[in-house]
Design an enzyme around this catalytic site. Sequence first.
Site, PDB file in Angstrom:
ATOM      1  N   LYS A 122      10.557  13.143  35.911  1.00  0.00           N
ATOM      2  CA  LYS A 122      11.620  11.969  36.283  1.00  0.00           C
ATOM      3  C   LYS A 122      12.584  12.484  37.119  1.00  0.00           C
ATOM      4  O   LYS A 122      12.534  12.468  37.975  1.00  0.00           O
ATOM      5  CB  LYS A 122      11.304  10.593  35.158  1.00  0.00           C
ATOM      6  CG  LYS A 122      10.551  10.837  35.371  1.00  0.00           C
ATOM      7  CD  LYS A 122      10.251   8.966  33.747  1.00  0.00           C
ATOM      8  CE  LYS A 122       9.222   8.237  33.413  1.00  0.00           C
ATOM      9  NZ  LYS A 122       9.473   7.593  32.995  1.00  0.00           N
ATOM     10  N   SER A 168      13.803   8.627  30.852  1.00  0.00           N
ATOM     11  CA  SER A 168      13.686   8.099  29.609  1.00  0.00           C
ATOM     12  C   SER A 168      11.656   8.186  29.577  1.00  0.00           C
ATOM     13  O   SER A 168      11.615   7.382  30.963  1.00  0.00           O
ATOM     14  CB  SER A 168      13.519   6.381  28.948  1.00  0.00           C
ATOM     15  OG  SER A 168      13.492   6.844  27.766  1.00  0.00           O
ATOM     16  N   ASP A 169      11.004   8.271  29.065  1.00  0.00           N
ATOM     17  CA  ASP A 169       9.862   7.593  28.792  1.00  0.00           C
ATOM     18  C   ASP A 169       9.074   7.617  27.680  1.00  0.00           C
ATOM     19  O   ASP A 169      10.370   7.054  26.066  1.00  0.00           O
ATOM     20  CB  ASP A 169       8.704   9.106  29.575  1.00  0.00           C
ATOM     21  CG  ASP A 169       7.517   8.022  29.543  1.00  0.00           C
ATOM     22  OD1 ASP A 169       7.543   7.534  30.852  1.00  0.00           O
ATOM     23  OD2 ASP A 169       6.609   8.444  29.131  1.00  0.00           O
ATOM     24  N   GLN A 170       8.500   6.898  27.648  1.00  0.00           N
ATOM     25  CA  GLN A 170       7.723   5.562  26.125  1.00  0.00           C
ATOM     26  C   GLN A 170       6.197   5.919  26.387  1.00  0.00           C
ATOM     27  O   GLN A 170       5.816   5.763  27.297  1.00  0.00           O
ATOM     28  CB  GLN A 170       8.528   4.397  25.556  1.00  0.00           C
ATOM     29  CG  GLN A 170       8.152   3.864  24.379  1.00  0.00           C
ATOM     30  CD  GLN A 170       9.130   2.321  24.384  1.00  0.00           C
ATOM     31  OE1 GLN A 170       8.553   1.416  25.083  1.00  0.00           O
ATOM     32  NE2 GLN A 170       9.995   2.238  23.931  1.00  0.00           N
ATOM     33  N   ALA A 198      11.639   8.758  24.425  1.00  0.00           N
ATOM     34  CA  ALA A 198      12.645  10.325  24.706  1.00  0.00           C
ATOM     35  C   ALA A 198      13.709   9.780  25.765  1.00  0.00           C
ATOM     36  O   ALA A 198      13.645   9.173  26.700  1.00  0.00           O
ATOM     37  CB  ALA A 198      11.483  11.601  25.623  1.00  0.00           C
TER      38      ALA A 198
END
Length: 195
Positions: free
Chosen positions: A51, A68-70, A105
């Site tokens: 991203k 961010s990623d989840q 993250a």
Amino acid sequence: MKIVLGSQSEARKKVLLRAGYEFDVVVAGIDEKEIRDPDPEKLTLALARAKAKAILPKIKEPSLLITSDQVVTFNGTMREKPENVGEAFQFLFTSHLHPSSTVTAVVVTNTKTGERFVGVDVATIWFRPFTLQVIMDYIKTGDPFRLAGGFDHEHPLLAPFIKKIDGEKESILGLPISLTEKLLDYAIMRTCLEV
């Protein structure tokens, strides 16, 4: 330095606003399904980095970019955003059987230097069984399809069913604020040292 949130997530925006930050929003627009890894920490870090890479050319002034990623881990499996009503129903109907852990993250990128500061946070939530009516009403809101694991623990329909949370509530929302602020501090400190 200007702050840019690289996400269209309303929950992440809400976390930063609650913490008192002013920021711009720029969306990456990547196909997240093209990046795969069986390890939730590696997957979320890879997605957050991808991203950032996609957004960097869109930012024209020196900024601190937050991406961010989840994913949610549930009984040894990863749960991303449900792809359809059936999957959303399954996620919610079984959510009380095991705790759900959010693996999130965060990558903070100094757009001037390209330097990145990364971290991963894990929080765990336990639910009581949702009623069928609550599940159906919640699915109708469309929220499950925007969220890893298919749930927003702050939603008025779901909040009464929380048994316990270990970790930061903001982490469950998709942006652990303690980790994010620590990474921002590192980035600002490094910027000051370079001047």
